[in-house]
Write an enzyme that holds these catalytic residues in place. Structure first.
Site, PDB file in Angstrom:
ATOM      1  N   ARG A 169       0.866  -1.176   0.000  1.00 20.66           N
ATOM      2  CA  ARG A 169       0.000   0.000   0.000  1.00 20.66           C
ATOM      3  C   ARG A 169       0.904   1.228   0.000  1.00 20.66           C
ATOM      4  NH1 ARG A 169      -2.147  -3.567   3.912  1.00 20.66           N
ATOM      5  NH2 ARG A 169      -4.255  -4.313   3.415  1.00 20.66           N
ATOM      6  N   LYS A 192      -2.733  -3.038   7.755  1.00 23.66           N
ATOM      7  CA  LYS A 192      -3.967  -2.684   8.433  1.00 23.66           C
ATOM      8  C   LYS A 192      -4.205  -3.592   9.640  1.00 23.66           C
ATOM      9  CE  LYS A 192      -6.522  -0.751   4.503  1.00 23.66           C
ATOM     10  NZ  LYS A 192      -7.755  -0.864   3.676  1.00 23.66           N
ATOM     11  N   HIS A 260      -2.717   3.016  -6.203  1.00 21.74           N
ATOM     12  CA  HIS A 260      -3.305   1.775  -5.689  1.00 21.74           C
ATOM     13  C   HIS A 260      -3.491   0.749  -6.800  1.00 21.74           C
ATOM     14  CE1 HIS A 260      -5.359  -0.604  -2.661  1.00 21.74           C
ATOM     15  NE2 HIS A 260      -6.338  -0.824  -3.516  1.00 21.74           N
ATOM     16  N   ARG A 263      -0.637  -1.651  -6.968  1.00 25.37           N
ATOM     17  CA  ARG A 263      -0.735  -2.753  -5.999  1.00 25.37           C
ATOM     18  C   ARG A 263      -1.696  -3.817  -6.519  1.00 25.37           C
ATOM     19  NH1 ARG A 263      -1.225  -4.590  -0.467  1.00 25.37           N
ATOM     20  NH2 ARG A 263      -3.401  -4.804   0.170  1.00 25.37           N
ATOM     21  N   HIS A 286      -4.151  -9.319   3.356  1.00 28.56           N
ATOM     22  CA  HIS A 286      -5.595  -9.339   3.546  1.00 28.56           C
ATOM     23  C   HIS A 286      -5.956 -10.305   4.673  1.00 28.56           C
ATOM     24  CE1 HIS A 286      -6.437  -7.983  -0.864  1.00 28.56           C
ATOM     25  NE2 HIS A 286      -6.220  -6.954  -0.062  1.00 28.56           N
ATOM     26  N   TYR A 295     -10.570  -8.508  -4.863  1.00 28.05           N
ATOM     27  CA  TYR A 295      -9.511  -7.570  -5.210  1.00 28.05           C
ATOM     28  C   TYR A 295      -8.856  -7.931  -6.535  1.00 28.05           C
ATOM     29  CZ  TYR A 295      -5.622  -4.385  -4.112  1.00 28.05           C
ATOM     30  OH  TYR A 295      -4.705  -3.369  -4.112  1.00 28.05           O
TER      31      TYR A 295
END
Length: 314
Positions: A169, A192, A260, A263, A286, A295
């Site tokens: 990211r 995250k 993005h 990615r 993820h 995704y």
């Protein structure tokens, strides 16, 4: 004594403020929620509780939520739509509200099944669009030519090479410090929700960063940003987004060609080369395989083809 928290025309009752704070603590501690998610949840619940206060003419309390009905939930949804909230944002907001109601129902002994049965609006989840390998290469080449200052051009190229070559990211790339250099065979990335993952570093990515540091007026130092702005501070995401915007305009690429998207391109190009979803999930960081499937734009037909090719009885 806890002071009432202002939420619109009415104040949030102290007992409700305490309950909301406790729920957010539980979400952060036990559900591995990121700071961004906790902030969003807090906004969602404050909007909901402010609505209830105006709807019923008095601040909501943990006890008063026992009387919550499906009509209240529908009225809240209607009010949010009238304010211009889109279907996707409303669905997320209602999901946060339901999570809170389930928690407080268990804590207070309320039967909130009627309120919890309200359905969220349907929406079409937009998929990120990857660049083709040629488009990604052309983009990096264009970025390398996109600034008159050599070290700045090399910096932007290095960042974008990490996005495409390592699947980082943009926030993860820009959070790297001098301690992380020189890169080993893999980088330990905290993504995250505080989840850590190990990402292999391709020689081309390592070289791109080395080229940038050779030209950069600042030496990499412990505790200092690896990627710096022109004044020496940590590089802001908007600078990379601006460089990408210039590159895509020069190449005639669509607005979806964002940092993005690089990615996303990392993931789809790995998948096209035969990479499996579980591995790509780990590389992207993820929490859920379903997120990786969406995704990468994987459809059921592709999954069945992989299954038939791999299963011993296929």
């Amino acid at each position: 004594m806890t002071r009432p928290l202002a939420v619109g025309p009415l104040a949030l009752a102290p007992a409700m403020a305490d309950a909301l704070a406790r729920w957010l603590e539980v979400e952060a501690a036990t559900r591995d929620r990121s700071d961004h998610t906790i902030t969003a949840y807090r906004g969602d619940l404050l909007a909901f509780l402010a609505f209830l206060g105006g709807h019923h003419g008095q601040p909501a309390t943990p006890k008063s939520l026992a009387d919550l009905r499906q009509t209240d939930m529908r009225a809240f949804a209607a009010a949010e739509r009238a304010r211009g909230l889109g279907a996707r944002s409303l669905a997320r907001r209602q999901s946060a509200v339901r999570s809170f109601l389930r928690w407080i129902g268990d804590r207070e002994g309320h039967d909130l099944s009627a309120a919890l049965s309200t359905r969220s609006p349907k929406y079409t989840r937009s998929l990120p669009r990857p660049l083709t390998p040629d488009q990604a290469r052309d983009t990096l080449d264009m970025v390398a030519l996109g600034h008159d200052t050599p070290w700045v051009a090399a910096r932007d190229t290095a960042v974008m090479t990490l996005l495409w070559g390592c699947g980082l990211r943009i926030s993860e790339a820009l959070s790297l410090n001098g301690d992380d250099w020189p890169f080993r065979d893999s980088l330990t990335i905290t993504g995250k929700g505080g989840r850590q993952r190990h990402v292999p570093v391709l020689p081309v990515a390592r070289q791109a960063v080395a080229d940038y540091l050779r030209l950069c007026p600042w030496e990499p130092a412990p505790g200092q940003p690896l990627f710096r702005g022109v004044r020496g501070g940590r590089l802001a995401p908007g600078i990379i987004e601006g460089a990408m915007q210039k590159a895509r305009a020069a190449l005639g690429l669509p607005p979806t060609a964002t940092p993005h998207a690089l990615r996303h391109s990392f993931a789809t190009h790995l998948l096209a080369a035969g990479g499996d979803l579980r591995t790509i999930q780990e590389l992207l960081g993820h929490a859920s395989l379903s997120t990786t499937q969406v995704y990468t734009g994987v459809d059921d037909a592709h999954l069945m083809a992989v299954y038939r090719a791999a299963h011993p009885r296929g």
